[in-house]
Design an enzyme around this catalytic site. Structure first.
Site, mmCIF file in Angstrom:
data_model
loop_
_atom_site.group_PDB
_atom_site.id
_atom_site.type_symbol
_atom_site.label_atom_id
_atom_site.label_comp_id
_atom_site.label_asym_id
_atom_site.label_seq_id
_atom_site.Cartn_x
_atom_site.Cartn_y
_atom_site.Cartn_z
ATOM 1 N N LYS A 1 -9.335 8.962 61.767
ATOM 2 C CA LYS A 1 -7.890 8.838 61.585
ATOM 3 C C LYS A 1 -7.167 10.163 61.778
ATOM 4 O O LYS A 1 -6.031 10.185 62.252
ATOM 5 C CB LYS A 1 -7.569 8.271 60.190
ATOM 6 C CG LYS A 1 -7.845 6.789 60.077
ATOM 7 C CD LYS A 1 -7.060 6.193 58.913
ATOM 8 C CE LYS A 1 -7.359 4.712 58.733
ATOM 9 N NZ LYS A 1 -6.739 4.173 57.520
ATOM 10 N N LYS B 1 -13.030 -4.126 68.537
ATOM 11 C CA LYS B 1 -12.633 -4.949 67.395
ATOM 12 C C LYS B 1 -11.197 -5.441 67.550
ATOM 13 O O LYS B 1 -10.353 -4.714 68.044
ATOM 14 C CB LYS B 1 -12.705 -4.099 66.114
ATOM 15 C CG LYS B 1 -13.758 -4.555 65.138
ATOM 16 C CD LYS B 1 -13.801 -3.636 63.942
ATOM 17 C CE LYS B 1 -13.025 -4.201 62.771
ATOM 18 N NZ LYS B 1 -13.273 -3.477 61.518
ATOM 19 N N LYS C 1 -4.911 -4.470 64.564
ATOM 20 C CA LYS C 1 -3.451 -4.499 64.548
ATOM 21 C C LYS C 1 -2.875 -3.327 65.329
ATOM 22 O O LYS C 1 -1.710 -3.344 65.690
ATOM 23 C CB LYS C 1 -2.936 -4.493 63.113
ATOM 24 C CG LYS C 1 -3.347 -3.291 62.304
ATOM 25 C CD LYS C 1 -2.987 -3.490 60.840
ATOM 26 C CE LYS C 1 -3.806 -2.555 59.961
ATOM 27 N NZ LYS C 1 -3.970 -3.032 58.614
#
Ligand code: TRP
Length: 332
Positions: free
Chosen positions: A113, A196, A199
């Site tokens: 991240k 995957k 969103k």
């Protein structure tokens, strides 16, 4: 005997999609039968990266609505948002002083991240796993349903519980165990079967959102990537065919079947046939859920009342545990 206590959290960032539903929420619903379940919308985790305040409020209500629509019972289980129960932040601070820099430096999610610009990541993003440990241990929860991507964080929560107990010479925090759930379906992108469903994917065509209409769902499945080979005659033949494997896995999960059942049902038939039935199944299964979600979202005051009530019940469990934690640490 009292039911063992489960805790799990979901971030209120963006729409929930089919991957969240089949991978996590569906299992959360099932766990309600055998566990005392505490489900938390983790708004404090969300702000470890920038969130527009209005979007955060809306997403918190939307995630809550999806959970209820999917079958989380806010009366039987406890459903609330993290920031309303002070034990999370207070326990997290103590854990900031228990966990070691070296432990957090090894967290792969932080590395992913924060990316290359680590200097510019928030301190909260670095300490994220400590807050997650606090979430669980503030309730002395013993079982945590998590996906593959959260296993390292849960491992850290166990380390924190053990170090706290060792340092203070107590048996205060249980080491929480992962609950690995049945055939936890890893739902992949409809555009690329090796990625995957997410969103954050730029293409909305890559995912089925829990807010999508029947037409959206039909259109996305119709356009979902496939391959030119014939439909498989055995599960082994799905090897090396990530898109076909993904669609089969989704179809199976939506119908509570195994992939082998789906292979048997469609051997020697066409992809177009399969996609037609998959669409029907997806619309049948998700339609009532999205309708219920819309109904709930029309009355935000009602959703807020559910969250506030949930927070009160959560606090009743957490407050005495926090008082004991503080006493152990030596706070007057
Ligand atoms: N980190 C989890 C995720 O991103 C969310 C989460 C926060 C959580 N606190 C938790 C999950 C406690 C399980 C237990 O998916």
């Amino acid at each position: 005997m009292a039911k063992p206590r489960v805790f799990s959290g979901v971030q209120p960032t963006g729409n929930l999609h089919l991957g969240n539903y089949l991978g996590a929420i569906r299992n959360w619903v099932k766990l309600q039968a055998d566990y005392e379940c505490i489900y938390c919308v983790v708004d404090m985790h969300a702000i470890t990266v920038w969130q527009d305040p209005a979007d955060l409020t809306r997403a918190t209500r939307e995630v809550t609505a999806s959970l209820i629509a999917a079958g989380i019972d806010p009366e039987g289980s406890i459903l609330f948002n993290q920031s309303r129960v002070p034990s999370h932040a207070e326990t997290a601070w103590i854990f900031n002083c228990v966990a070691r820099m070296g432990w957090l430096n090894r967290m792969t999610q932080f590395k992913e991240k924060a990316g290359k610009d680590r200097e510019n990541a928030s301190v909260g993003l670095f300490a994220y796993p400590n807050l997650m440990a606090a979430d669980i241990l503030a309730y002395q929860a013993t079982h945590v349903p998590v996906g593959e991507d959260q296993k390292q964080h849960l491992e850290l929560a166990r380390d924190i519980a053990q170090k706290f107990n060792f340092d203070y010479g107590v048996e205060h925090f249980p080491a929480p165990e992962p609950l690995i759930l049945g055939e936890a379906t890893r739902v992949m992108s409809l555009r690329d079967g090796t990625k995957k469903m997410s969103k954050s994917d730029a293409s909305d065509q890559s995912r089925i959102n829990l807010t999508d209409s029947a037409d959206d769902i039909a259109q996305k499945i119709r356009r979902a990537k496939t391959d030119p080979a014939a439909l498989p005659a055995s599960v082994e033949e799905l090897e090396g065919r990530p898109e076909a494997r993904n669609l089969y896995a989704i179809h199976a999960a939506l119908g509570d079947e195994t992939v082998a059942d789906v292979v048997a049902a469609f051997a020697e038939r066409q992809f177009s046939d399969f996609k037609k039935e998959m669409t029907e199944r997806a619309v049948d299964r998700l339609g009532p859920l999205t309708a219920e979600m819309r109904r709930l979202m029309a009355d935000p005051g009602h959703i807020d009342a559910i969250l506030h009530r949930g927070a009160e019940r959560a606090n009743e469990i957490a407050a005495p545990i926090l008082a004991e934690t503080k006493r152990i640490v030596g706070f007057v």
